[in-house]
Design an enzyme around this catalytic site. Structure first.
Site, PDB file in Angstrom:
ATOM      1  N   GLU A  10       0.055  12.805 -34.728  1.00 12.26           N
ATOM      2  CA  GLU A  10      -0.371  12.575 -33.347  1.00 12.26           C
ATOM      3  C   GLU A  10       0.898  12.302 -32.531  1.00 12.26           C
ATOM      4  OE1 GLU A  10      -4.340  10.223 -33.281  1.00 12.26           O
ATOM      5  OE2 GLU A  10      -3.415   9.827 -35.229  1.00 12.26           O
ATOM      6  N   ASP A  94       1.389   8.647 -33.675  1.00 10.80           N
ATOM      7  CA  ASP A  94       2.168   8.518 -34.910  1.00 10.80           C
ATOM      8  C   ASP A  94       3.662   8.683 -34.687  1.00 10.80           C
ATOM      9  OD1 ASP A  94      -0.297   8.386 -36.259  1.00 10.80           O
ATOM     10  OD2 ASP A  94      -0.352  10.569 -36.488  1.00 10.80           O
ATOM     11  N   HIS A 143      12.952  20.416 -35.907  1.00 13.34           N
ATOM     12  CA  HIS A 143      14.083  19.910 -36.695  1.00 13.34           C
ATOM     13  C   HIS A 143      14.111  18.378 -36.682  1.00 13.34           C
ATOM     14  CE1 HIS A 143      18.432  20.266 -38.067  1.00 13.34           C
ATOM     15  NE2 HIS A 143      18.428  19.033 -37.575  1.00 13.34           N
ATOM     16  N   GLU A 144      13.959  17.794 -35.495  1.00  7.79           N
ATOM     17  CA  GLU A 144      14.007  16.329 -35.394  1.00  7.79           C
ATOM     18  C   GLU A 144      12.794  15.685 -36.068  1.00  7.79           C
ATOM     19  OE1 GLU A 144      16.797  15.416 -34.725  1.00  7.79           O
ATOM     20  OE2 GLU A 144      17.518  17.206 -33.698  1.00  7.79           O
ATOM     21  N   HIS A 153      19.710  17.835 -43.709  1.00  4.98           N
ATOM     22  CA  HIS A 153      20.273  19.124 -43.308  1.00  4.98           C
ATOM     23  C   HIS A 153      20.410  20.045 -44.519  1.00  4.98           C
ATOM     24  CE1 HIS A 153      22.146  17.348 -39.408  1.00  4.98           C
ATOM     25  NE2 HIS A 153      20.968  17.893 -39.176  1.00  4.98           N
ATOM     26  N   ASN A 201      -5.067  10.482 -41.002  1.00  2.00           N
ATOM     27  CA  ASN A 201      -6.311  10.577 -40.224  1.00  2.00           C
ATOM     28  C   ASN A 201      -6.264  11.756 -39.260  1.00  2.00           C
ATOM     29  OD1 ASN A 201      -4.346   8.866 -38.673  1.00  2.00           O
ATOM     30  ND2 ASN A 201      -5.936   9.054 -37.108  1.00  2.00           N
ATOM     31  N   ASN A 216      -5.806  27.226 -33.765  1.00  2.00           N
ATOM     32  CA  ASN A 216      -4.675  26.369 -34.141  1.00  2.00           C
ATOM     33  C   ASN A 216      -5.032  25.393 -35.254  1.00  2.00           C
ATOM     34  OD1 ASN A 216      -6.247  24.480 -32.835  1.00  2.00           O
ATOM     35  ND2 ASN A 216      -4.673  23.824 -31.379  1.00  2.00           N
ATOM     36  N   GLU A 223     -14.930  23.174 -28.875  1.00  2.00           N
ATOM     37  CA  GLU A 223     -14.990  23.983 -30.092  1.00  2.00           C
ATOM     38  C   GLU A 223     -16.008  23.401 -31.065  1.00  2.00           C
ATOM     39  OE1 GLU A 223     -10.325  25.470 -30.263  1.00  2.00           O
ATOM     40  OE2 GLU A 223     -10.973  23.802 -31.528  1.00  2.00           O
ATOM     41  N   ASP A 226     -12.777  25.193 -35.957  1.00  2.00           N
ATOM     42  CA  ASP A 226     -11.501  25.886 -35.768  1.00  2.00           C
ATOM     43  C   ASP A 226     -10.849  26.007 -37.138  1.00  2.00           C
ATOM     44  OD1 ASP A 226      -8.915  26.790 -35.150  1.00  2.00           O
ATOM     45  OD2 ASP A 226      -8.967  25.825 -33.185  1.00  2.00           O
TER      46      ASP A 226
END
Length: 291
Positions: A10, A94, A143-144, A153, A201, A216, A223, A226
């Site tokens: 999240e 999160d 990446h982060e 890396h 969760n 997605n 919806e 999905d």
């Protein structure tokens, strides 16, 4: 209850004052860009069974609420402290990422705390809006967040099928959407060793602020289901093209449900044992009758 292999991040995004100014205060334009970035994030993280749900955006329209400095480590620490003290009281999330238009020192375009996911002070990152190309900035954010998920890396021994992998120390001119074999192993080790609970969760569709995107793999407002892209859909009850259940669907689960339809009347659903005479489906319900 069926095992769910997915993890759910999240995500809360903060847009700093420089970035608001860069877009001439056009918040709708920034939102549109953010939604596109998050869609790309979900493409990138899908092979790892991770879904990214955007649960909040904050714009620092008048002034920055932290000291955004060209020293990326200073900005990261300041943002982490702000997030820990302010955000939890407002929005359940999160992970938080700061989108900034500042130019960091030494060519840095992002920073994050290693293995910080779910930590109250370390589940953060900063991302410079360094390119007009959505893919470039989305890969930087991926990446982060990857660092937050325990990925380091890549070195020369890491591979992702001949492509430029996401966790390379420097962004390639031809970036790809793929994590390396090293990243997969490091992520697995992080999950096994750190056991981050906050990403278990599934977020409610009403908590997601980005427009619903059919396909997605995230159940959003409007919806009925999905199940991802049509070619990857594993749910026989869901029309992947419309994110609606097929009109003929009678059930989705239960001892008397098979392939989205009620099992025929008289089908055994519980064996007789001792004083229990067993159970047989009624043909009208997905549940096995309890005597």
């Amino acid at each position: 209850q069926r095992y769910n292999p997915y993890k759910y991040i999240e995500l809360f995004l903060v847009v700093d004052n420089r970035m608001v100014t860069k877009y001439n205060g056009d918040l709708d334009k920034i939102k549109t860009r953010i939604y596109e970035l998050v869609n790309i994030l979900n493409e990138i993280y899908r092979p790892l069974y991770i879904r990214v749900a955007l649960v909040g955006i904050e714009f620092w329209c008048n002034k920055d609420l932290i000291n955004v400095k060209s020293a990326s480590s200073v900005t990261l620490a300041s943002f982490a402290n702000w997030r820990e003290s302010v955000l939890p009281n407002r929005t359940s999330h999160d992970n938080a990422q700061l989108l900034t238009a500042i130019v960091f020192n030494r060519g840095v375009i992002g920073s994050a705390y290693p293995a910080g996911m779910c930590d109250p002070n370390r589940s953060v990152g900063t991302v410079q809006d360094h390119s007009e190309i959505n893919l470039q900035v989305a890969i930087t954010m991926a990446h982060e967040i990857g660092h937050n998920l325990g990925m380091g890396h890549d070195n020369n021994s890491c591979t992702c099928g001949g492509y430029s992998c996401i966790m390379l120390p420097a962004l390639s001119d031809q970036p790809s959407k793929y994590f390396s074999n090293c990243s997969y192993i490091q992520y697995r080790d992080f999950i096994m060793n750190q056991d981050p609970q906050c990403i278990l969760n599934e977020p409610s569709g009403t908590d997601i602020v980005s427009p619903p995107v059919c396909g997605n793999d995230i159940l959003e407002v409007g919806e009925e289901c999905d199940c991802g892209c049509p070619r990857n859909c594993q749910d026989p009850c869901c029309n992947a093209a419309t994110c609606k259940k097929y009109s003929w669907v009678q059930c989705e689960s239960g001892e008397c449900c098979d392939q989205c339809r009620f099992k025929g009347a008289g089908t055994e659903c519980r064996r007789a044992m001792g004083d229990d005479p067993g159970g047989r489906c009624t043909g009208q319900s997905a549940d096995c009758p309890r005597n």
